[in-house]
Design an enzyme around this catalytic site. Sequence first.
Site, PDB file in Angstrom:
ATOM      1  N   LYS A  36       0.837  -1.212   0.000  1.00 25.09           N
ATOM      2  CA  LYS A  36       0.000   0.000   0.000  1.00 25.09           C
ATOM      3  C   LYS A  36       0.868   1.257   0.000  1.00 25.09           C
ATOM      4  O   LYS A  36       2.062   1.192   0.293  1.00 25.09           O
ATOM      5  CB  LYS A  36      -0.915  -0.018   1.229  1.00 25.09           C
ATOM      6  CG  LYS A  36      -0.182   0.004   2.560  1.00 25.09           C
ATOM      7  CD  LYS A  36      -1.106  -0.344   3.729  1.00 25.09           C
ATOM      8  CE  LYS A  36      -0.341  -0.350   5.039  1.00 25.09           C
ATOM      9  NZ  LYS A  36      -1.161  -0.883   6.143  1.00 25.09           N
ATOM     10  N   ARG A 134     -11.174  -0.279  15.158  1.00 21.18           N
ATOM     11  CA  ARG A 134     -11.175   0.614  14.010  1.00 21.18           C
ATOM     12  C   ARG A 134     -12.091  -0.003  12.958  1.00 21.18           C
ATOM     13  O   ARG A 134     -13.292   0.162  13.025  1.00 21.18           O
ATOM     14  CB  ARG A 134      -9.709   0.726  13.545  1.00 21.18           C
ATOM     15  CG  ARG A 134      -9.315   1.923  12.796  1.00 21.18           C
ATOM     16  CD  ARG A 134      -7.832   1.927  12.493  1.00 21.18           C
ATOM     17  NE  ARG A 134      -7.391   0.736  11.768  1.00 21.18           N
ATOM     18  CZ  ARG A 134      -6.198   0.543  11.229  1.00 21.18           C
ATOM     19  NH1 ARG A 134      -5.272   1.477  11.371  1.00 21.18           N
ATOM     20  NH2 ARG A 134      -5.885  -0.555  10.594  1.00 21.18           N
ATOM     21  N   TYR A 263      15.127  31.116   5.787  1.00 24.98           N
ATOM     22  CA  TYR A 263      13.944  31.853   6.251  1.00 24.98           C
ATOM     23  C   TYR A 263      13.957  32.006   7.772  1.00 24.98           C
ATOM     24  O   TYR A 263      14.268  31.063   8.496  1.00 24.98           O
ATOM     25  CB  TYR A 263      12.673  31.084   5.891  1.00 24.98           C
ATOM     26  CG  TYR A 263      12.299  31.106   4.432  1.00 24.98           C
ATOM     27  CD1 TYR A 263      11.958  32.299   3.797  1.00 24.98           C
ATOM     28  CD2 TYR A 263      12.252  29.918   3.708  1.00 24.98           C
ATOM     29  CE1 TYR A 263      11.588  32.310   2.456  1.00 24.98           C
ATOM     30  CE2 TYR A 263      11.880  29.917   2.368  1.00 24.98           C
ATOM     31  CZ  TYR A 263      11.552  31.111   1.748  1.00 24.98           C
ATOM     32  OH  TYR A 263      11.192  31.117   0.429  1.00 24.98           O
ATOM     33  N   MET A 311      11.076  24.729   0.841  1.00 22.47           N
ATOM     34  CA  MET A 311      10.381  23.757  -0.007  1.00 22.47           C
ATOM     35  C   MET A 311      11.348  23.005  -0.919  1.00 22.47           C
ATOM     36  O   MET A 311      11.219  21.804  -1.122  1.00 22.47           O
ATOM     37  CB  MET A 311       9.299  24.463  -0.840  1.00 22.47           C
ATOM     38  CG  MET A 311       8.347  23.485  -1.512  1.00 22.47           C
ATOM     39  SD  MET A 311       7.142  24.271  -2.575  1.00 22.47           S
ATOM     40  CE  MET A 311       6.164  25.204  -1.408  1.00 22.47           C
TER      41      MET A 311
HETATM   42  C1  LIG Z   1      -0.377  -1.888   6.799  1.00 22.13           C
HETATM   43  C2  LIG Z   1      -0.951  -3.144   7.268  1.00 22.13           C
HETATM   44  C3  LIG Z   1      -0.137  -4.272   7.489  1.00 22.13           C
HETATM   45  C4  LIG Z   1       1.369  -4.216   7.437  1.00 22.13           C
HETATM   46  O1  LIG Z   1       1.857  -3.706   8.676  1.00 22.13           O
HETATM   47  P1  LIG Z   1       3.418  -3.528   8.970  1.00 22.13           P
HETATM   48  O2  LIG Z   1       3.443  -3.031  10.349  1.00 22.13           O
HETATM   49  O3  LIG Z   1       3.908  -2.523   7.992  1.00 22.13           O
HETATM   50  O4  LIG Z   1       4.051  -4.853   8.781  1.00 22.13           O
HETATM   51  C5  LIG Z   1      -0.760  -5.461   7.809  1.00 22.13           C
HETATM   52  N1  LIG Z   1      -2.104  -5.538   7.924  1.00 22.13           N
HETATM   53  C6  LIG Z   1      -2.904  -4.467   7.739  1.00 22.13           C
HETATM   54  C7  LIG Z   1      -4.372  -4.599   7.901  1.00 22.13           C
HETATM   55  C8  LIG Z   1      -2.352  -3.241   7.414  1.00 22.13           C
HETATM   56  O5  LIG Z   1      -3.154  -2.191   7.243  1.00 22.13           O
END
Ligand SMILES: *Cc1c(COP(=O)(O)O)cnc(C)c1O
Length: 388
Positions: A36, A134, A263, A311
């Site tokens: 992701k 969550r 700055y 920046m």
């Molecule tokens: C991001 C995520 C992971 C991976 O977690 P890490 O701590 O980066 O290994 C696993 N499961 C879910 C549901 C996640 O959102």
Amino acid sequence: MYERAEARIDLGALRHNCGALRSRLAPGVELCPVLKADGYGHGAAHCAPVVAASGADRIAVATAREAARIRELVPGMPLLVLGALAPGEIDLAVATGTDIAAWEPGFIDALADRAGVAGREVGVHLKYDTGMGRLGCADPEAVLEMARKISGSPGLSLQALWTHFATADEPDPSFRDLQRDRLSELGDRLRDEHPRLMLHAANSAAMIADRGTHFDLVRPGVGIYGMDPFGRDPLDHDLRPALSLHSYVAAVKRLEPGMSVGYGRTWTADRPTLIATVPVGYGDGVRRGLSNRGEVLIAGRRYPIAGTISMDNLAVAIGSEPEIGIGEEVTLIGSQGDGRITAEEVARTLETINYEITCGISPRVPRQGTGDPGTAEVPTVPVPGESA
Ligand SMILES: *Cc1c(COP(=O)(O)O)cnc(C)c1O
């Protein structure tokens, strides 16, 4: 150094980390790297082919668009979307042929409907909230109901019951154990009716800390990239950082006592000092909070960031080092000679976590693949906006 700033992605390190994490698993347990957020900022186009060729059984992402993108990069790979899908994302996810997470009866109905319209079968991973509070359903009886609903829906197939840990990176295992046991208990009940159901729970921290969390599949994210889920040294767990961040010295000038840089004039020379200007800034994801606090490596040595990061530029106080000239490479994350600055160190300075450091490197910074990716093929599909 052909770019003003670049993130180098060590494909050999990615491959090594897949192997190192895989070696912790019992035979038959699936390795499902999490790609992701553009592979935690590493560039999914670099990561997907390498993890696919390095033992990944499937790839997880957070969103439908991310799944569609990974589908182009590694067409045959089973995928899983972990996150919540908005109504407008369902059709894309279904068309992509990814498995989908679900925990609401209304969503399951919508999914069955869209799968029917598309004439596809969608694998569903039913999410049980064992304590993260969550996403997911926290009521075991309601989870059992939804399992029946999914398996009774043409177009849907129940693949897994899963959960996510809230405290896997903490030294005290008690809450992690509680979450693990909750999943295990409900999984046993569900498996009476659904014998082929998979269970999964472990992120990187859990899979390193407790083999009892592995179940049928593990979902390491941060560890795949060679970062330490506990915020310490990744090498302690045989993980090699895959990302390094570099720029170069674009200008060197001498400041006399009383002259300031940047700055707000937050840094003033108290003696004659050379200042190297490095053309990278918060527009690239080098956080402004590192102003007068962070360090960089030049010619294998550490030097402090001087003044406010802007920046597009930051300044480095190089004392009286006349041998540092224009064009010298500057490393903001990574190694030079014996010097090493980890994402974990930068995170500590900023009072955040390593995840946020690599995710925060902006799209303006090209990601350049380096090292030996092993048997991985380079992406065959051109990816818009990605400098592969
Ligand atoms: C991001 C995520 C992971 C991976 O977690 P890490 O701590 O980066 O290994 C696993 N499961 C879910 C549901 C996640 O959102």
